[in-house]
Design an enzyme around this catalytic site. Structure first.
Site, PDB file in Angstrom:
ATOM      1  N   ASP A 154      -3.146 -18.183   0.399  1.00  0.00           N
ATOM      2  CA  ASP A 154      -4.121 -18.859  -0.467  1.00  0.00           C
ATOM      3  C   ASP A 154      -4.840 -19.975   0.302  1.00  0.00           C
ATOM      4  O   ASP A 154      -6.047 -20.146   0.209  1.00  0.00           O
ATOM      5  CB  ASP A 154      -3.466 -19.388  -1.755  1.00  0.00           C
TER       6      ASP A 154
ATOM      7  N   TYR B 178       0.832  -1.210   0.000  1.00  0.00           N
ATOM      8  CA  TYR B 178       0.000   0.000   0.000  1.00  0.00           C
ATOM      9  C   TYR B 178       0.869   1.263   0.000  1.00  0.00           C
ATOM     10  O   TYR B 178       0.474   2.290  -0.551  1.00  0.00           O
ATOM     11  CB  TYR B 178      -0.895   0.037   1.252  1.00  0.00           C
TER      12      TYR B 178
ATOM     13  N   LYS C  39       2.881 -15.337   2.652  1.00  0.00           N
ATOM     14  CA  LYS C  39       3.149 -16.065   1.408  1.00  0.00           C
ATOM     15  C   LYS C  39       4.659 -16.312   1.380  1.00  0.00           C
ATOM     16  O   LYS C  39       5.386 -15.876   0.469  1.00  0.00           O
ATOM     17  CB  LYS C  39       2.662 -15.210   0.219  1.00  0.00           C
TER      18      LYS C  39
ATOM     19  N   ASP D 196      -6.412  -6.873   4.078  1.00  0.00           N
ATOM     20  CA  ASP D 196      -7.536  -6.213   3.408  1.00  0.00           C
ATOM     21  C   ASP D 196      -8.442  -7.271   2.779  1.00  0.00           C
ATOM     22  O   ASP D 196      -9.666  -7.249   2.941  1.00  0.00           O
ATOM     23  CB  ASP D 196      -6.990  -5.266   2.333  1.00  0.00           C
TER      24      ASP D 196
ATOM     25  N   ASP E 209     -12.332  -8.915   4.339  1.00  0.00           N
ATOM     26  CA  ASP E 209     -13.616  -8.829   3.629  1.00  0.00           C
ATOM     27  C   ASP E 209     -14.218 -10.224   3.476  1.00  0.00           C
ATOM     28  O   ASP E 209     -15.411 -10.425   3.654  1.00  0.00           O
ATOM     29  CB  ASP E 209     -13.436  -8.203   2.231  1.00  0.00           C
TER      30      ASP E 209
HETATM   31  C1  IPM Z   1     -10.354  -1.019   4.044  1.00  0.00           C
HETATM   32  C2  IPM Z   1     -10.590  -0.400   2.682  1.00  0.00           C
HETATM   33  C3  IPM Z   1      -9.418   0.510   2.356  1.00  0.00           C
HETATM   34  C4  IPM Z   1      -8.179  -0.357   2.277  1.00  0.00           C
HETATM   35  C5  IPM Z   1      -9.598   1.346   1.091  1.00  0.00           C
HETATM   36  C6  IPM Z   1     -10.850   2.193   1.171  1.00  0.00           C
HETATM   37  C7  IPM Z   1      -8.398   2.197   0.815  1.00  0.00           C
HETATM   38  O1  IPM Z   1     -10.784  -1.387   1.725  1.00  0.00           O
HETATM   39  O2  IPM Z   1     -10.240  -0.269   5.023  1.00  0.00           O
HETATM   40  O3  IPM Z   1     -10.280  -2.242   4.109  1.00  0.00           O
HETATM   41  O4  IPM Z   1      -7.911  -0.978   1.246  1.00  0.00           O
HETATM   42  O5  IPM Z   1      -7.446  -0.418   3.264  1.00  0.00           O
HETATM   43 MG    MG Z   2     -10.857  -3.351   2.510  1.00  0.00          MG
END
Ligand code: IPM
Ligand code: MG
Length: 381
Positions: A231, A152, A199, A255, A259
């Site tokens: 993975d 990032y 990884k 990240d 999710d």
């Molecule tokens: C999160 C989001 C952010 C990230 C984006 C909005 C930059 O997806 O907080 O997980 O990738 O960190």
């Molecule tokens: Mg995110």
């Protein structure tokens, strides 16, 4: 002498509020309502300062993160944040200024190096999970995602011909060590198991993570450590999520798997997060700005309200945080939910916020009669 009927210490705290984009303002408003109820019940004083970040900040100031916002955040005891992002930037790869840059810069400026994402399942929501109920029953783990390093924040390049691009992934030992200690300490308060997701069969940075975690593990002998390639971890989260307690991982893997992990609970709308670092910490729901729902009063405010509960924990207001979580569970048990949870029988964002507020003020769930609030049900199905 303490005049409060409740035995916790009264506190005065400054909270920066960044409502952000999309549904950010409306869900954050519910969390503030809840914090206000807590302040009244426990005689705390919360002072809010509103600041800009994201697409809304670009519209008003030309910048995704005005300096004033950083200043206010640095002076605050905590930050409550809504959501970021607007579709007009998503499909324009050449946009010079993007809302997300605001959040990334804020993370860096405040050195919010650890992002903590609890993945909690609620029995009442198991039918919404894409996984079989028996596989998610009792799932309760926490992801510690490194937040200010890795790909990032590495050097980004695009050649003049625009035919070659690169993003460097860089980690220092110190960056890995500081979050690793936090994750181990947290594991000690839980089921005492830590899984590093990396990884290491391919990436040099991952090999450094593994080495550092193995070394630090020596100081936390009571915590069992294991290692998973990312993975495989992505598969295990679906196949057997119960095996996890604390997952530690680098920025981008965190990240992605957070999710993935969030949806197994049944609703992305419910998950809170805390980003902590050297100074003030930031609390935000993990969902995005959900622009299609903005302004409709239909978004789920529980992610934001549970983020406020994490903020209370951070202030060491444990009893207060428990009360907020009890109130949230009470709404779930009684079906006072937004339409992501029950599309046929749903309540508005504002009503869910009001009910949680009232629960806290009355502290008497049984007094609230479902029939009396039926009129404030959402009309949008
Ligand atoms: C999160 C989001 C952010 C990230 C984006 C909005 C930059 O997806 O907080 O997980 O990738 O960190
Ligand atoms: Mg995110």
């Amino acid at each position: 002498m303490d005049e409060s009927p409740l035995k916790t210490k009264q506190m005065k705290k400054k909270i920066a509020i960044i409502e952000g984009d999309g549904i950010g303002p409306e869900v954050t408003r519910q969390a503030i309502k809840v914090l206000d109820a807590i302040a009244r019940q426990y005689n705390h004083a919360f002072e809010y300062t509103y600041c800009l970040m994201g697409a809304v900040a670009i519209d008003k100031t030309g910048e995704p993160l005005p300096d004033k916002t950083i200043e206010v955040c640095l002076e605050s005891d905590a930050i409550l944040f809504g959501a970021i992002g607007h579709p007009k930037y998503d499909n324009d790869p050449s946009a010079k200024v993007r809302p997300e840059q605001g959040l990334l810069k804020l993370r860096k400026s405040l050195q919010l190096f650890a992002n903590i994402r609890p993945v909690t399942t609620y029995a009442t929501l198991s039918h919404l999970s894409p996984l079989k109920a028996k596989n998610i029953e009792g799932v309760d783990f926490v992801i510690f995602r490194e937040l200010t390093g890795g790909i990032y924040f590495g050097k980004k390049e695009l050649n003049e011909e625009k035919t070659l691009a690169s993003d460097d992934c860089v980690y220092t030992r110190e960056e890995i060590e500081r979050i690793t200690h936090l994750a181990f300490q947290y594991a000690q308060t839980r089921k005492k198991k830590l899984t590093l997701v990396d990884k290491a069969n391919v990436l040099e940075t991952s090999r450094l993570w593994r080495k550092v975690v193995q070394e630090v593990a020596g100081q936390y002998a009571d915590v069992k450590v294991d290692f998973l390639f990312v993975d495989n971890a992505a598969m295990q989260i679906i196949l057997n999520p119960k095996q996890f307690d604390v997952i530690l991982t680098e920025n981008m893997f965190g990240d992605i798997i957070s999710d993935e992990a969030s949806v197994i609970t049944g609703s992305l709308g419910l998950l809170p997060s805390a980003s902590i670092g050297k100074g003030s910490s930031l609390f935000e729901p993990i969902h995005g700005s959900y622009p299609q729902a903005a302004g409709k009063d239909i978004a789920n405010p529980l992610g934001s309200i549970l983020s406020a509960a994490m903020l209370l924990d951070h202030f060491d207001m444990k009893e207060e945080a428990v009360l907020v979580r009890q109130a949230v569970e009470w709404t779930l048990q009684h079906g006072f939910v937004t339409r992501d949870i029950d599309p046929m029988n749903c309540y508005s964002t504002t009503t869910v916020g009001d009910l949680i507020h009232d629960f806290i003020e009355n502290r008497a769930a049984s007094d609230v009669n479902k029939n009396n609030i039926v009129l404030s049900k959402s009309t949008i199905i």
